[in-house]
Write an enzyme that holds these catalytic residues in place. Structure first.
Site, PDB file in Angstrom:
ATOM      1  N   HIS A   1       0.822  -1.206   0.129  1.00 64.69           N
ATOM      2  CA  HIS A   1       0.152  -0.141   0.084  1.00 64.69           C
ATOM      3  C   HIS A   1       0.853   1.277   0.045  1.00 64.69           C
ATOM      4  O   HIS A   1       0.822   2.092  -0.533  1.00 64.69           O
ATOM      5  CB  HIS A   1      -0.958  -0.121   1.269  1.00 64.69           C
ATOM      6  CG  HIS A   1      -1.728   1.071   1.479  1.00 64.69           C
ATOM      7  ND1 HIS A   1      -3.151   1.021   1.401  1.00 64.69           N
ATOM      8  CD2 HIS A   1      -1.519   2.434   1.769  1.00 64.69           C
ATOM      9  CE1 HIS A   1      -3.521   2.559   1.720  1.00 64.69           C
ATOM     10  NE2 HIS A   1      -2.541   3.290   1.818  1.00 64.69           N
ATOM     11  N   GLU A   2       1.942   1.160   0.736  1.00 63.76           N
ATOM     12  CA  GLU A   2       2.784   2.376   1.047  1.00 63.76           C
ATOM     13  C   GLU A   2       3.644   2.664  -0.250  1.00 63.76           C
ATOM     14  O   GLU A   2       3.836   3.815  -0.762  1.00 63.76           O
ATOM     15  CB  GLU A   2       3.522   2.173   2.261  1.00 63.76           C
ATOM     16  CG  GLU A   2       2.731   2.296   3.678  1.00 63.76           C
ATOM     17  CD  GLU A   2       1.655   3.503   3.729  1.00 63.76           C
ATOM     18  OE1 GLU A   2       1.909   4.626   3.127  1.00 63.76           O
ATOM     19  OE2 GLU A   2       0.961   3.396   4.529  1.00 63.76           O
TER      20      GLU A   2
ATOM     21  N   HIS B   1       1.895   4.281  -3.059  1.00 57.89           N
ATOM     22  CA  HIS B   1       1.861   5.798  -2.813  1.00 57.89           C
ATOM     23  C   HIS B   1       3.271   6.310  -3.261  1.00 57.89           C
ATOM     24  O   HIS B   1       3.250   7.196  -4.292  1.00 57.89           O
ATOM     25  CB  HIS B   1       1.666   6.061  -1.489  1.00 57.89           C
ATOM     26  CG  HIS B   1       0.498   6.026  -0.913  1.00 57.89           C
ATOM     27  ND1 HIS B   1      -0.627   6.643  -1.522  1.00 57.89           N
ATOM     28  CD2 HIS B   1       0.002   5.523   0.215  1.00 57.89           C
ATOM     29  CE1 HIS B   1      -1.880   6.417  -0.756  1.00 57.89           C
ATOM     30  NE2 HIS B   1      -1.488   5.737   0.275  1.00 57.89           N
TER      31      HIS B   1
END
Length: 265
Positions: free
Chosen positions: A58-59, A62
């Site tokens: 998820h990170e 980004h």
């Protein structure tokens, strides 16, 4: 000229992440084969490790989107190595989501890669950077629930089915919570570039408390009940019935006796 974003060491996958993948693989195998003397322990380790892997990705989503949108600083910060220890707030990104998982089986959205927004070119890219993380949770939800909605569960051990159902629940919850247009969450980051400057200045002080407000509101019985009914409706539409997700949660809490229907004879 070599930049922080192009050095190979800044993009090399961290041994920490490789270790998480190894734990996920071994405990997933133990859950599938019934190798573990206590299936709940295997389910606990498998789901926790897989959940942390999804948080890392998820990170990473980004950071990777920010890199291609103009923020070359993410490489030097270690965000492209998938190492959770490199995040700005490892406590918020990893520790708290795991604690909330253990306490209540909910996919708490983390968030701790610092993007230098001044480097990003255009509002669409700003929005895409924020959306990239929860879209990763959506992808994970599709993968975890695919055996259910494809009716491909023949021969799959019950404990593994329950573990996948719980992972699917976590990913659906994380995606929905992250997409809420609340300051501090990714959903607000998607719409923020399009808001008037004055509105953004007024909202900015409340961003650190956005997630707390969400959980306080969910603590209201009528709101929380409606929210989790919605989560169950999504899971049902994806082929996961209430028994699978409930048994996944019961097995995950290995320190408590699991109901008879949740354990293979």
């Amino acid at each position: 000229m070599t930049t922080a974003a192009t050095r190979r060491s800044d993009r090399r996958i961290s041994p920490v992440f490789v270790g998480l993948l190894a734990v996920t693989s071994v405990t997933g195998w133990a859950t599938w084969t019934g190798f573990a003397a206590r299936p709940g322990v295997a389910v606990f380790l498998f789901v926790t490790a897989a959940w942390i892997v999804s948080l890392c990705l998820h990170e990473y989503a980004h950071a990777r989107t920010a890199l291609h949108s103009g923020d070359i600083s993410v490489g030097a910060k270690g965000y492209l190595t998938l190492n959770p220890l490199k995040y700005t707030h490892a406590l918020l990104s990893i520790v708290l989501p795991v604690i909330f998982l253990i306490m209540g089986g909910i996919g708490l959205p983390g968030g701790a890669v610092f993007i230098e927004r001044g480097r990003i070119r255009g509002r669409w890219r700003q929005s895409l950077i924020s959306a990239a993380g929860p879209l990763t949770n959506v992808l994970f939800a599709v993968v975890c629930t695919a055996p259910f909605w494809l009716h491909a569960l023949d021969g799959v051990p019950a404990e593994f089915q329950f573990a996948l159902a719980l992972l699917g629940l976590l990913q659906v919850t994380a995606a929905i919570l992250n997409f809420l247009p609340v300051p501090g969450l990714d959903g607000y980051g998607v719409i923020e570039p399009w808001l008037p400057y004055g509105v953004k200045r007024q909202v900015e002080p409340f961003a650190p408390f956005g997630l707390l407000v969400v959980f306080a509101v969910l603590g209201i019985p009528s709101v929380g009940g409606a929210f989790f009914d919605g989560i169950n409706s999504v899971l049902n539409a994806l082929g996961i019935d209430d028994l699978h997700s409930a048994c996944g949660w019961e097995l995950y809490r290995f320190w408590r006796p699991a109901p008879e229907g949740c354990v293979s004879p």
